[in-house]
Design a protein around this motif. Sequence first.
Motif, PDB file in Angstrom:
ATOM      1  N   ALA A 121      -3.112   4.227   5.625  1.00  0.00           N
ATOM      2  CA  ALA A 121      -2.649   3.021   4.273  1.00  0.00           C
ATOM      3  C   ALA A 121      -3.786   3.354   3.785  1.00  0.00           C
ATOM      4  O   ALA A 121      -5.216   3.389   3.154  1.00  0.00           O
ATOM      5  CB  ALA A 121      -2.349   1.835   4.640  1.00  0.00           C
TER       6      ALA A 121
ATOM      7  N   THR B 151       4.838   7.647   1.087  1.00  0.00           N
ATOM      8  CA  THR B 151       4.124   8.754   1.962  1.00  0.00           C
ATOM      9  C   THR B 151       3.521   9.980   1.540  1.00  0.00           C
ATOM     10  O   THR B 151       4.406  10.558   0.682  1.00  0.00           O
ATOM     11  CB  THR B 151       4.366   8.890   3.675  1.00  0.00           C
ATOM     12  OG1 THR B 151       4.477   7.276   4.272  1.00  0.00           O
ATOM     13  CG2 THR B 151       3.172   9.625   3.807  1.00  0.00           C
TER      14      THR B 151
ATOM     15  N   TYR C 231       0.946   5.524   1.774  1.00  0.00           N
ATOM     16  CA  TYR C 231       0.179   6.102   3.067  1.00  0.00           C
ATOM     17  C   TYR C 231       0.078   6.823   2.598  1.00  0.00           C
ATOM     18  O   TYR C 231       0.934   7.735   2.032  1.00  0.00           O
ATOM     19  CB  TYR C 231       1.099   5.966   3.682  1.00  0.00           C
ATOM     20  CG  TYR C 231       1.642   4.374   4.174  1.00  0.00           C
ATOM     21  CD1 TYR C 231       1.131   3.899   5.218  1.00  0.00           C
ATOM     22  CD2 TYR C 231       2.711   3.595   3.831  1.00  0.00           C
ATOM     23  CE1 TYR C 231       0.908   2.186   5.245  1.00  0.00           C
ATOM     24  CE2 TYR C 231       3.207   2.336   4.026  1.00  0.00           C
ATOM     25  CZ  TYR C 231       2.421   2.060   4.465  1.00  0.00           C
ATOM     26  OH  TYR C 231       2.728   0.280   5.097  1.00  0.00           O
TER      27      TYR C 231
ATOM     28  N   PRO D 125       0.827  -1.597  -0.302  1.00  0.00           N
ATOM     29  CA  PRO D 125      -0.151   0.007  -0.159  1.00  0.00           C
ATOM     30  C   PRO D 125       0.557   1.269  -0.205  1.00  0.00           C
ATOM     31  O   PRO D 125       2.022   1.053   0.637  1.00  0.00           O
ATOM     32  CB  PRO D 125      -0.499  -0.503   1.392  1.00  0.00           C
ATOM     33  CG  PRO D 125       0.236  -0.872   2.343  1.00  0.00           C
ATOM     34  CD  PRO D 125       0.788  -1.342   1.297  1.00  0.00           C
TER      35      PRO D 125
END
Length: 283
Positions: free
Chosen positions: A80, A114, A52, A50
């Motif tokens: 996530a 992220t 973020y 995944p």
Amino acid sequence: MKRKKVSKAGRGWYTGWLLHVHRVLWGALMVTVVTHAPARAQGEDRRDGPAYVHIDTNFPEALVFADSLLVGGASAMLLAVPAASRSIRLTAPNPDAWSIAPIARPLDVAPGDTARVVMRFPYHYRIESEPFGADVLIQHLDQGRSIGVTPLLYRSEDPLEGSILVRRIGYISQSIQPGKAVWNRHVVHLEPISELDTATQMNLNPPRPHRAWIDYAALGTALAAGAFAVHYKFKADDLADEYERTRDEALTPRIETHDFRAAVAFGVMQGGVAVFALRLVLR
């Protein structure tokens, strides 16, 4: 040519040396496999894992959706989301706050990375009153600004400063603090002004006495001035007719004098009528 024979001892040493080399090569191969296999698996997990998201918002109670998938609340430090997500959407969690429109932002983040997404809601102020139809004003720095009539939904890019005044004729006005949240709802119960309060207000502002003599004086002045205007105008007309018959130049100054007096009297008459009419309007 004769081949040299190898003794049993030599054959044993040679065989042992081959076995040692075989073990060394096999150990190196195993070390290579063990060392590189986790790295390859880790890389595969990163490509398939995944992404973020960190949400920077003024509405931490909002729900966060990655495309159409609910991934949590906006107050979380990290959320996530599927790496294939293309948008982030925030919605109000409270059904009563249906007036807060969702906001969305495009999302482009690689697996394992992220992204920081800034999502700011406007500030909503829902003002209701009982009875409805009250005027709503924002009071700040000794200044008042009308924003509508209840029931009212007011939106602002920044939190409101000062206070909110709710007022209606026949009721006691109320002042409330607007609030700093994204969703602010206020229900104001206005109390009617009692008969005693109404009488007190009337005593504080007694009606001005009506001076009738001013009306009579203005009206009498207008009538008298009108009569003088007619009198002098008739005399000027008679002298003008006489001048037409005799062509006596001595009549000219007298005609001009009577015309002037008629004009002055007519002006005084108009002034008296204007004063009387003005007092009728202001009564």
